[in-house]
Enzyme design. Sequence first.
Site, mmCIF file in Angstrom:
data_model
loop_
_atom_site.group_PDB
_atom_site.id
_atom_site.type_symbol
_atom_site.label_atom_id
_atom_site.label_comp_id
_atom_site.label_asym_id
_atom_site.label_seq_id
_atom_site.Cartn_x
_atom_site.Cartn_y
_atom_site.Cartn_z
ATOM 1 N N GLU A 1 0.843 -1.199 0.000
ATOM 2 C CA GLU A 1 0.000 0.000 0.000
ATOM 3 C C GLU A 1 0.882 1.255 0.000
ATOM 4 O O GLU A 1 1.866 1.337 0.733
ATOM 5 C CB GLU A 1 -0.877 -0.017 1.253
ATOM 6 C CG GLU A 1 -1.814 1.178 1.400
ATOM 7 C CD GLU A 1 -2.581 1.145 2.706
ATOM 8 O OE1 GLU A 1 -3.665 1.719 2.758
ATOM 9 O OE2 GLU A 1 -2.097 0.528 3.693
ATOM 10 N N LYS B 1 -9.661 3.110 -2.130
ATOM 11 C CA LYS B 1 -9.884 2.424 -0.858
ATOM 12 C C LYS B 1 -11.172 2.894 -0.202
ATOM 13 O O LYS B 1 -11.386 4.089 0.000
ATOM 14 C CB LYS B 1 -8.691 2.686 0.065
ATOM 15 C CG LYS B 1 -8.733 1.933 1.383
ATOM 16 C CD LYS B 1 -7.456 2.220 2.175
ATOM 17 C CE LYS B 1 -7.405 1.475 3.488
ATOM 18 N NZ LYS B 1 -6.155 1.786 4.237
ATOM 19 N N CYS C 1 -5.584 -2.907 2.376
ATOM 20 C CA CYS C 1 -5.305 -2.896 3.802
ATOM 21 C C CYS C 1 -6.559 -3.043 4.682
ATOM 22 O O CYS C 1 -7.096 -4.139 4.813
ATOM 23 C CB CYS C 1 -4.523 -1.634 4.156
ATOM 24 S SG CYS C 1 -3.536 -1.778 5.683
#
Length: 268
Positions: free
Chosen positions: A47, A116, A151
């Site tokens: 990430e 995200k 994540c």
Amino acid sequence: MKSLVNNLRVAALPMPIVWADKDANMHTVERALEQLPPGTDVVVLPELFSTGFADDFELMADLAERNTGTTVDTIRVWAARYGVAIAGSFVASTPPHLYNRGFFIEPSGEETFYDKRHLFSVGSEGKIFRPGTTPVPVVRFRGWNIALVICYDLRFPVWCRSVDNNYDLLLVTASWPQSRGYAFEHLLVARAIENQSAVVGCDRGGADEFGKYDGLTQIYDCFGKPVGEIASPFVMANLSLSKIRNYRESFPVSNDADPFQIIDKKYI
């Protein structure tokens, strides 16, 4: 040029990230790719691999790029040169907002982006970035259906759900500290088991002000068993599509899955 493949060779790069130094981080990836084992199909980066994270909007804004910036342009060159798809995330700018933007860049130049969705509210990520508004993308690559999350998304099983077995492989690009490593390992295993899919968890290496990161990168098969092997600087695995399909046919748990709908005014 590869087309459809049963055995997909995946490489995760748990690279240490130098804060705000794109040149150094891009050089690390470039040197790693020069050592890429032959026959690799997919490379997964951590990430925010090119910059790392800071809890300061102006600093992150200075590092942000468009999808047509140097970072993505360079990844396109690498993907074509080495004949691999490359996945990860970077700091993206779509004014006036910043996004933690995932990418899946294919050798052909075809590209898929994903912002995200779940921003880490325990920290300051939600103050820096805007959450994504589109579902998890599923990319068709060399006969495999491949999904990408970032994540903290990993903690939310509904968001990561392989509805009707719509993906075979889940890529998780992460900056997950060792202090929560037990959770990272077991969430990756859980996503593999519940979705009967292979899972790649590519965590960054090194350390920053938020913690230490080394040692968490791993690849799991559709039974949730670790299959990654170290081929420095990568963690590698050969994944079998027929193994996944045979398992799903012999033990079709998706037939009993609960139907659901994610209701959110952002994408109705």
